[in-house]
Design a protein around this motif. Structure first.
Motif, PDB file in Angstrom:
ATOM      1  N   GLY A 177      -4.938   4.057  -3.127  1.00 47.05           N
ATOM      2  CA  GLY A 177      -6.065   4.909  -2.127  1.00 47.05           C
ATOM      3  C   GLY A 177      -6.194   6.470  -2.364  1.00 47.05           C
ATOM      4  N   ASN A 178      -5.503   7.336  -3.267  1.00 49.00           N
ATOM      5  CA  ASN A 178      -5.373   8.561  -2.712  1.00 49.00           C
ATOM      6  C   ASN A 178      -5.834   9.594  -1.553  1.00 49.00           C
ATOM      7  N   ILE A 179      -5.530   8.213  -0.394  1.00 48.96           N
ATOM      8  CA  ILE A 179      -5.925   9.022   0.857  1.00 48.96           C
ATOM      9  C   ILE A 179      -4.803   9.048   1.890  1.00 48.96           C
ATOM     10  N   CYS A 180      -3.386   8.349   1.362  1.00 52.57           N
ATOM     11  CA  CYS A 180      -1.997   8.332   2.213  1.00 52.57           C
ATOM     12  C   CYS A 180      -0.928   9.272   1.754  1.00 52.57           C
TER      13      CYS A 180
ATOM     14  N   VAL B   6       7.928   4.156  -2.216  1.00 56.18           N
ATOM     15  CA  VAL B   6       7.125   4.803  -1.629  1.00 56.18           C
ATOM     16  C   VAL B   6       6.097   3.881  -0.285  1.00 56.18           C
ATOM     17  N   PRO B   7       6.822   3.494   0.623  1.00 53.48           N
ATOM     18  CA  PRO B   7       6.049   2.278   1.305  1.00 53.48           C
ATOM     19  C   PRO B   7       4.965   2.381   1.989  1.00 53.48           C
ATOM     20  N   ASP B   8       3.883   2.030   1.798  1.00 58.28           N
ATOM     21  CA  ASP B   8       2.172   2.276   2.200  1.00 58.28           C
ATOM     22  C   ASP B   8       2.513   2.291   3.951  1.00 58.28           C
ATOM     23  N   PRO B   9       2.217   3.397   3.676  1.00 58.52           N
ATOM     24  CA  PRO B   9       1.553   3.322   5.633  1.00 58.52           C
ATOM     25  C   PRO B   9       0.287   3.227   5.899  1.00 58.52           C
TER      26      PRO B   9
ATOM     27  N   TYR C  54      -1.268   0.239   6.665  1.00 56.55           N
ATOM     28  CA  TYR C  54      -1.626  -0.681   7.706  1.00 56.55           C
ATOM     29  C   TYR C  54      -0.048  -0.346   8.798  1.00 56.55           C
ATOM     30  N   ASP C  55       0.904  -0.169   8.706  1.00 52.96           N
ATOM     31  CA  ASP C  55       2.162   0.341   9.162  1.00 52.96           C
ATOM     32  C   ASP C  55       2.104   1.970   9.757  1.00 52.96           C
ATOM     33  N   GLY C  56       1.011   2.479   9.443  1.00 47.42           N
ATOM     34  CA  GLY C  56       1.528   3.773   9.920  1.00 47.42           C
ATOM     35  C   GLY C  56       2.877   4.912  10.290  1.00 47.42           C
ATOM     36  N   ARG C  57       3.603   4.195   8.801  1.00 49.33           N
ATOM     37  CA  ARG C  57       5.153   4.866   9.253  1.00 49.33           C
ATOM     38  C   ARG C  57       5.177   6.674   8.129  1.00 49.33           C
ATOM     39  N   PHE C  58       4.074   7.804   8.534  1.00 46.86           N
ATOM     40  CA  PHE C  58       3.782   8.528   7.458  1.00 46.86           C
ATOM     41  C   PHE C  58       4.513   8.970   7.746  1.00 46.86           C
ATOM     42  N   GLU C  59       5.443   9.466   8.428  1.00 45.04           N
ATOM     43  CA  GLU C  59       7.318  10.485   8.787  1.00 45.04           C
ATOM     44  C   GLU C  59       7.779   9.888   7.469  1.00 45.04           C
TER      45      GLU C  59
END
Ligand code: 4NP
Length: 155
Positions: free
Chosen positions: A10-13, A122-125, A127-132
């Motif tokens: 998506g080029n946003i996360c 790199v897992p997609d955050p 849906y799960d919010g794991r940005f750190e």
């Protein structure tokens, strides 16, 4: 000039996170005039949008500025960029499928450059919010990517 492009869906996360982190590392190394950096998405879903709140908050927490807007991977990117780094295997396959035969770009998974970890994607955050976790993974990849570029280009 060495041109480096980070690509996710998506080029946003993820790819904005990698772009922001890599730009900071390049700046700290005093190489911002020698290395041009951008990011793009394989999809058109979020064109023109600012990065996801989770990416912006995480970058801010680590004192890294970011003001990019989402764009889609374009045909011209294959002529301009020396390194095109995919965040996961799905993005990697999409990039390869769209790559013109005459492109000299080096397409790889960002985490192919990482050291000391088993993860390749790199897992997609989104849906799960794991940005750190994304920050930590892309930081490892980005650090070692810069070391590889310095060696390959004598910087
Ligand atoms: P990104 O995350 O590829 O890291 O930017 C995503 C952003 C949006 C969507 C999926 C993943 N989406 O389905 O809209």
């Amino acid at each position: 000039m060495v041109n480096v492009l980070f690509v996710c869906l998506g080029n946003i996360c993820r790819s904005p996170m990698a772009e922001g982190v890599f730009r900071q590392i390049v700046k700290d190394a005093g190489l911002e005039k020698q290395i041009h950096i951008d990011s793009a998405g394989t999809s058109s879903y979020h064109i023109g949008e600012s990065a996801h709140r989770g990416t912006l908050q995480t970058l801010k927490k680590h004192q890294i500025p970011y003001d990019g807007r989402a764009r889609q991977l374009a045909k011209e990117d294959f002529a301009k960029y020396d390194y095109i780094l995919a965040m996961d295997r799905s993005n990697f396959s999409t990039i390869r499928a769209r790559m013109p035969e005459n492109s000299a770009a080096k397409v790889a998974l960002l985490l192919d450059y990482a050291e000391g970890i088993a993860e390749k994607e790199v897992p997609d955050p989104y849906y799960d919010g794991r940005f750190e976790e994304v920050y930590q993974l892309v930081s490892n990849g980005a650090r070692n990517l810069l070391a590889a570029i310095r060696e390959e280009h004598g910087l």
